[in-house]
Design an enzyme around this catalytic site. Sequence first.
Site, PDB file in Angstrom:
ATOM      1  CB  SER A   1      -8.811  12.788 -20.098  1.00 32.23           C
ATOM      2  OG  SER A   1      -7.734  12.474 -20.950  1.00 32.23           O
TER       3      SER A   1
ATOM      4  CG  ASP B   1      -1.762   1.200   1.396  1.00 33.06           C
ATOM      5  OD1 ASP B   1      -1.568   2.186   0.650  1.00 33.06           O
ATOM      6  OD2 ASP B   1      -2.644   1.189   2.272  1.00 33.06           O
TER       7      ASP B   1
ATOM      8  CE1 TYR C   1      -9.096   9.148 -10.593  1.00 35.39           C
ATOM      9  CE2 TYR C   1     -10.650   9.682 -12.345  1.00 35.39           C
ATOM     10  CZ  TYR C   1      -9.477   9.082 -11.925  1.00 35.39           C
ATOM     11  OH  TYR C   1      -8.689   8.431 -12.824  1.00 35.39           O
TER      12      TYR C   1
ATOM     13  CE  LYS D   1      -5.076   9.549 -10.514  1.00 40.73           C
ATOM     14  NZ  LYS D   1      -3.810   8.773 -10.549  1.00 40.73           N
TER      15      LYS D   1
ATOM     16  CB  THR E   1      -9.508  -1.119 -17.241  1.00 42.71           C
ATOM     17  OG1 THR E   1      -9.779   0.001 -16.384  1.00 42.71           O
ATOM     18  CG2 THR E   1      -8.581  -0.684 -18.364  1.00 42.71           C
TER      19      THR E   1
END
Length: 257
Positions: A147, A69, A159, A163, A194
């Site tokens: 993106s 981790d 999210y 980032k 995915t």
Amino acid sequence: MTDHSLNGKTVLITGGGKNLGGLIARDLAANGAGAVAIHYNSPSSKDAADETVAAIQATGAKAVAFQGDLTTGDAVSKLFADTVAAVGRPDIAINTVGKVIKKPFTEITEEEYDSASAVNAKSAFLFLKEAGKHVNDNGKIVTLVTSLLGAYTPFYAAYAGTKAPVEHFTRAASKEYGERGISVTAVGPGPMDTPFFYPAEGEDAVAYHKTAAALSPFSKTGLTDIEDIAPFIRFLVSDGWWITGQTILINGGYTTK
């Protein structure tokens, strides 16, 4: 003249056991890398990581896998130390780890934010820090972002927001490490086909994403396929070394800056 080819180079890839990270690991080995160390996060990914190790070894390259981790400094330091002990100092370091949260802003819990921040921002910071200590001169460092950093959209505050700091980490690291010939970049794929993508998205959202990119009609899934990203990573860590300090959105026209 500095050799920017992949031939004989040593690579470390976090999240390298499966999905995009696994493909990148196999691709770099198939194109000349001499040794690849892959990291995987949870014991449930061990079988996939072992398969990736076997595929790398089948190319003639050395391969090792480490589990951990990476949200603590000790864990990231250990990963680099274990890599150096097993296959030598990396010439190329690639960080693909990430955690998606898609929820209305007012419904995101403090615990969810803290978890996203630890995986998406803190671990990326720690990875870049240790890469600066351990990557060989004239090396390459790449971090995977999203993106969505070029999007005007709801629901991804935790999210994309966690980032986003990686953009500046990348700029700062590229300035500091540039005197050693090290290039540092960030790559933001579009929504990828995915298992990482689907749990966060409902059916309507999946249908939208499959048509949202300008080149969606020419993709086998409508989404960004991992096979679309791996060649760009290979380029950035070899002949593309002159690109540094940049965040590059590779998404078929899904978003732009």
